[in-house]
Design a protein around this motif. Structure first.
Motif, PDB file in Angstrom:
ATOM      1  N   THR A   2       0.873  -1.228   0.529  1.00 54.91           N
ATOM      2  CA  THR A   2      -0.010   0.174  -0.105  1.00 54.91           C
ATOM      3  C   THR A   2       0.955   1.426  -0.445  1.00 54.91           C
ATOM      4  O   THR A   2       1.551   1.340   0.777  1.00 54.91           O
ATOM      5  N   LYS A   3       0.577   2.264  -1.085  1.00 55.72           N
ATOM      6  CA  LYS A   3       1.174   3.230  -0.976  1.00 55.72           C
ATOM      7  C   LYS A   3       0.714   4.758   0.068  1.00 55.72           C
ATOM      8  O   LYS A   3      -0.073   4.700   0.477  1.00 55.72           O
ATOM      9  N   LYS A   4       1.860   5.107   0.569  1.00 54.54           N
ATOM     10  CA  LYS A   4       1.342   6.770   1.394  1.00 54.54           C
ATOM     11  C   LYS A   4       0.782   7.270   0.715  1.00 54.54           C
ATOM     12  O   LYS A   4       2.107   7.843  -0.614  1.00 54.54           O
ATOM     13  N   LEU A   5      -0.171   8.588   0.684  1.00 53.80           N
ATOM     14  CA  LEU A   5       0.057   9.354  -0.074  1.00 53.80           C
ATOM     15  C   LEU A   5       0.073  10.727   0.987  1.00 53.80           C
ATOM     16  O   LEU A   5      -0.489  11.062   2.074  1.00 53.80           O
ATOM     17  N   ASN A   6       0.770  12.101   1.162  1.00 59.13           N
ATOM     18  CA  ASN A   6       0.796  13.071   2.078  1.00 59.13           C
ATOM     19  C   ASN A   6       0.037  13.832   1.301  1.00 59.13           C
ATOM     20  O   ASN A   6       0.103  14.659   0.147  1.00 59.13           O
ATOM     21  N   LEU A  16      -1.784   9.735   4.863  1.00 59.85           N
ATOM     22  CA  LEU A  16      -3.244   8.788   3.771  1.00 59.85           C
ATOM     23  C   LEU A  16      -2.549   7.018   3.313  1.00 59.85           C
ATOM     24  O   LEU A  16      -1.895   7.586   2.604  1.00 59.85           O
ATOM     25  N   TYR A  17      -3.580   5.992   3.527  1.00 63.35           N
ATOM     26  CA  TYR A  17      -3.397   5.055   2.057  1.00 63.35           C
ATOM     27  C   TYR A  17      -4.025   5.539   1.132  1.00 63.35           C
ATOM     28  O   TYR A  17      -5.155   5.955   0.548  1.00 63.35           O
ATOM     29  N   ASN A  18      -2.914   5.262   0.496  1.00 59.86           N
ATOM     30  CA  ASN A  18      -3.316   5.875  -1.247  1.00 59.86           C
ATOM     31  C   ASN A  18      -4.159   4.562  -2.309  1.00 59.86           C
ATOM     32  O   ASN A  18      -3.972   3.416  -1.891  1.00 59.86           O
ATOM     33  N   PRO A  19      -5.359   5.072  -2.546  1.00 57.57           N
ATOM     34  CA  PRO A  19      -6.092   5.772  -2.862  1.00 57.57           C
ATOM     35  C   PRO A  19      -7.158   6.755  -1.841  1.00 57.57           C
ATOM     36  O   PRO A  19      -7.489   5.248  -1.154  1.00 57.57           O
ATOM     37  N   CYS A  20      -7.552   6.992  -2.179  1.00 63.23           N
ATOM     38  CA  CYS A  20      -8.521   7.843  -1.008  1.00 63.23           C
ATOM     39  C   CYS A  20      -9.090   8.818  -1.816  1.00 63.23           C
ATOM     40  O   CYS A  20      -8.807   9.601  -2.502  1.00 63.23           O
ATOM     41  N   SER A  21     -10.631   9.258  -1.693  1.00 62.66           N
ATOM     42  CA  SER A  21     -10.765   9.902  -2.300  1.00 62.66           C
ATOM     43  C   SER A  21     -11.738  11.195  -1.169  1.00 62.66           C
ATOM     44  O   SER A  21     -11.860  10.845  -0.047  1.00 62.66           O
ATOM     45  N   ILE A  22     -12.123  12.279  -1.533  1.00 61.49           N
ATOM     46  CA  ILE A  22     -13.236  13.211  -0.421  1.00 61.49           C
ATOM     47  C   ILE A  22     -13.762  12.171   0.321  1.00 61.49           C
ATOM     48  O   ILE A  22     -14.082  13.070   1.829  1.00 61.49           O
ATOM     49  N   MET A  23     -14.645  12.152  -0.080  1.00 64.71           N
ATOM     50  CA  MET A  23     -15.584  10.903   0.985  1.00 64.71           C
ATOM     51  C   MET A  23     -15.065  10.005   2.192  1.00 64.71           C
ATOM     52  O   MET A  23     -15.313  10.248   3.147  1.00 64.71           O
TER      53      MET A  23
END
Length: 70
Positions: A2-6, A16-23
């Motif tokens: 799992t890729k991290k998202l800054n 966050l963990y990627n992918p992540c939606s606005i919701m």
């Protein structure tokens, strides 16, 4: 793997963990779906796009109370 998202949310760095939606982000932040507005990199995103809009690395997210004015 799992890729991290800054990103930053209201000027606070978050990872966050990627992918992540606005919701999904709003759920993580325990924000109500109604009564708030969301801007990504100074662009307001329509509520109808929140489920499919995927956050990207280094996005600047602003969550604020939506108010009616005139």
């Amino acid at each position: 793997m799992t890729k991290k998202l800054n990103i930053s949310v209201n000027d606070v760095p978050r990872q966050l963990y990627n992918p992540c939606s606005i919701m999904e982000l709003l759920v993580l932040l325990e924000q109500p779906e109604k009564g708030v507005a969301v801007a990504i990199n100074t662009n307001i995103i329509c509520r109808s796009q929140w489920r499919q809009y995927q956050l990207q690395e280094n996005d600047q997210v602003v969550v604020f109370k939506a108010i009616a004015g005139g």
